[in-house]
Design a protein around this motif. Structure first.
Motif, PDB file in Angstrom:
ATOM      1  N   LYS A  49      -2.229   9.571  -0.929  1.00  0.00           N
ATOM      2  CA  LYS A  49      -1.607   8.340  -0.442  1.00  0.00           C
ATOM      3  C   LYS A  49      -2.626   7.408   0.223  1.00  0.00           C
ATOM      4  O   LYS A  49      -2.247   6.428   0.864  1.00  0.00           O
ATOM      5  N   ILE A  50      -3.904   7.710   0.070  1.00  0.00           N
ATOM      6  CA  ILE A  50      -4.947   6.763   0.490  1.00  0.00           C
ATOM      7  C   ILE A  50      -5.126   5.763  -0.646  1.00  0.00           C
ATOM      8  O   ILE A  50      -5.666   6.098  -1.700  1.00  0.00           O
ATOM      9  N   ASP A  51      -4.658   4.574  -0.434  1.00  0.00           N
ATOM     10  CA  ASP A  51      -4.654   3.558  -1.488  1.00  0.00           C
ATOM     11  C   ASP A  51      -6.070   3.027  -1.724  1.00  0.00           C
ATOM     12  O   ASP A  51      -6.790   2.720  -0.777  1.00  0.00           O
ATOM     13  N   ILE A  52      -6.436   2.893  -2.980  1.00  0.00           N
ATOM     14  CA  ILE A  52      -7.749   2.364  -3.356  1.00  0.00           C
ATOM     15  C   ILE A  52      -7.600   0.997  -4.021  1.00  0.00           C
ATOM     16  O   ILE A  52      -8.120  -0.009  -3.542  1.00  0.00           O
ATOM     17  N   TYR A  64      -3.981  -0.224   8.223  1.00  0.00           N
ATOM     18  CA  TYR A  64      -3.945   0.884   7.273  1.00  0.00           C
ATOM     19  C   TYR A  64      -5.173   1.775   7.430  1.00  0.00           C
ATOM     20  O   TYR A  64      -5.067   3.012   7.511  1.00  0.00           O
ATOM     21  N   ASP A  65      -6.345   1.155   7.513  1.00  0.00           N
ATOM     22  CA  ASP A  65      -7.573   1.934   7.671  1.00  0.00           C
ATOM     23  C   ASP A  65      -7.609   2.648   9.021  1.00  0.00           C
ATOM     24  O   ASP A  65      -8.140   3.755   9.128  1.00  0.00           O
ATOM     25  N   THR A  66      -7.041   2.031  10.045  1.00  0.00           N
ATOM     26  CA  THR A  66      -6.969   2.680  11.348  1.00  0.00           C
ATOM     27  C   THR A  66      -6.108   3.940  11.278  1.00  0.00           C
ATOM     28  O   THR A  66      -6.458   4.979  11.856  1.00  0.00           O
ATOM     29  N   ALA A  67      -4.990   3.853  10.548  1.00  0.00           N
ATOM     30  CA  ALA A  67      -4.120   5.025  10.399  1.00  0.00           C
ATOM     31  C   ALA A  67      -4.848   6.155   9.671  1.00  0.00           C
ATOM     32  O   ALA A  67      -4.717   7.331  10.043  1.00  0.00           O
ATOM     33  N   ILE A  68      -5.631   5.811   8.662  1.00  0.00           N
ATOM     34  CA  ILE A  68      -6.388   6.826   7.930  1.00  0.00           C
ATOM     35  C   ILE A  68      -7.455   7.442   8.834  1.00  0.00           C
ATOM     36  O   ILE A  68      -7.632   8.670   8.881  1.00  0.00           O
ATOM     37  N   PHE A  69      -8.159   6.594   9.582  1.00  0.00           N
ATOM     38  CA  PHE A  69      -9.159   7.108  10.532  1.00  0.00           C
ATOM     39  C   PHE A  69      -8.514   8.062  11.530  1.00  0.00           C
ATOM     40  O   PHE A  69      -9.047   9.146  11.813  1.00  0.00           O
ATOM     41  N   LEU A 106       0.811  -1.203   0.000  1.00  0.00           N
ATOM     42  CA  LEU A 106       0.000   0.000   0.000  1.00  0.00           C
ATOM     43  C   LEU A 106       0.850   1.260   0.000  1.00  0.00           C
ATOM     44  O   LEU A 106       1.985   1.265   0.478  1.00  0.00           O
ATOM     45  N   TYR A 107       0.288   2.330  -0.542  1.00  0.00           N
ATOM     46  CA  TYR A 107       0.981   3.614  -0.526  1.00  0.00           C
ATOM     47  C   TYR A 107       1.378   3.968   0.912  1.00  0.00           C
ATOM     48  O   TYR A 107       0.631   3.676   1.862  1.00  0.00           O
ATOM     49  N   PRO A 108       2.502   4.634   1.082  1.00  0.00           N
ATOM     50  CA  PRO A 108       2.996   4.939   2.444  1.00  0.00           C
ATOM     51  C   PRO A 108       2.230   6.089   3.094  1.00  0.00           C
ATOM     52  O   PRO A 108       2.734   7.207   3.222  1.00  0.00           O
TER      53      PRO A 108
END
Length: 208
Positions: A126-129, A187-192, A107-109
């Protein structure tokens, strides 16, 4: 459905390429073909290995500044089709969808970009889809597909290749799926956490 599956085709699209060359060469020696995107395709070909472009598989170029590359039924159909399902088999034949048995993707960093102090637009990009979708699809179909979702799983994959060649057990595939969901969850936790900024989620409060 046999628990042991042979890897015949691999989709490879990664940000971290360190340590991948040995895996790719071993897969090639086992008769595995590759399909890839952009810089990863260039990397594979630089090793002297043949590699098909995702664009040739889908019939579409990478669009929207690279935001859409792998999001296509010919990619996800190849990953998600159930090999023991007659309806699935008929449809992938009808739509000429090649089966994909191994997905190597990272995933993107995102966290690194946040930590760098980058502006919001750079962080959002950098939010990977595509990558997160590939991880979830391949992990969901672990009965048939191997998912390597992080460079942390390169070595376990290499160990299997050395011991068994391009054959994996159901236990192997389920372990990789478990690790993949750990990657996607983190990854989703980091985005949240970035969007939340310490405010506290309304959803979490509402569902307590």
């Amino acid at each position: 459905m046999a628990a042991t599956k042979r890897i015949k085709r691999a989709l490879v699209s990664v940000f971290h390429k360190e340590g991948l060359d040995e895996i790719l060469k071993k897969l090639h020696s086992e008769g595995v073909s590759f399909v890839s995107t952009g810089g990863t395709q260039t990397f594979i070909e630089s090793l002297g290995l043949p590699c098909d472009a995702v664009e040739d598989l889908t019939g579409y170029p990478s669009i929207l500044g690279g935001r859409v590359k792998t999001l296509h039924p010919k990619v996800f159909g190849g990953i998600l089709n159930r090999r023991d399902n007659e309806g699935d088999k008929a449809q992938i034949t009808q739509y000429e969808i090649p089966e994909i048995d191994l997905v190597i993707v990272d995933l993107y960093p995102f966290e690194e970009t946040v930590a760098s102090g980058a502006e919001e637009q750079a962080i959002v990009e950098k939010i990977d889809i595509g990558g997160i979708s590939l991880i979830r699809a391949a992990a969901k179909n672990f009965k048939d597909v191997v998912i390597v979702a992080s460079k942390a799983q390169y070595q376990p994959l290499m160990q299997i290749l050395k011991e068994k060649g391009a054959e994996t057990s159901l236990e192997d595939r389920k372990w990789f799926a478990k690790e993949a969901f750990a990657v996607s969850s983190g990854y989703d936790t980091a985005i949240f956490n970035y969007f939340d900024g310490g405010e506290g989620s309304h959803h979490r409060v509402a569902t307590d």
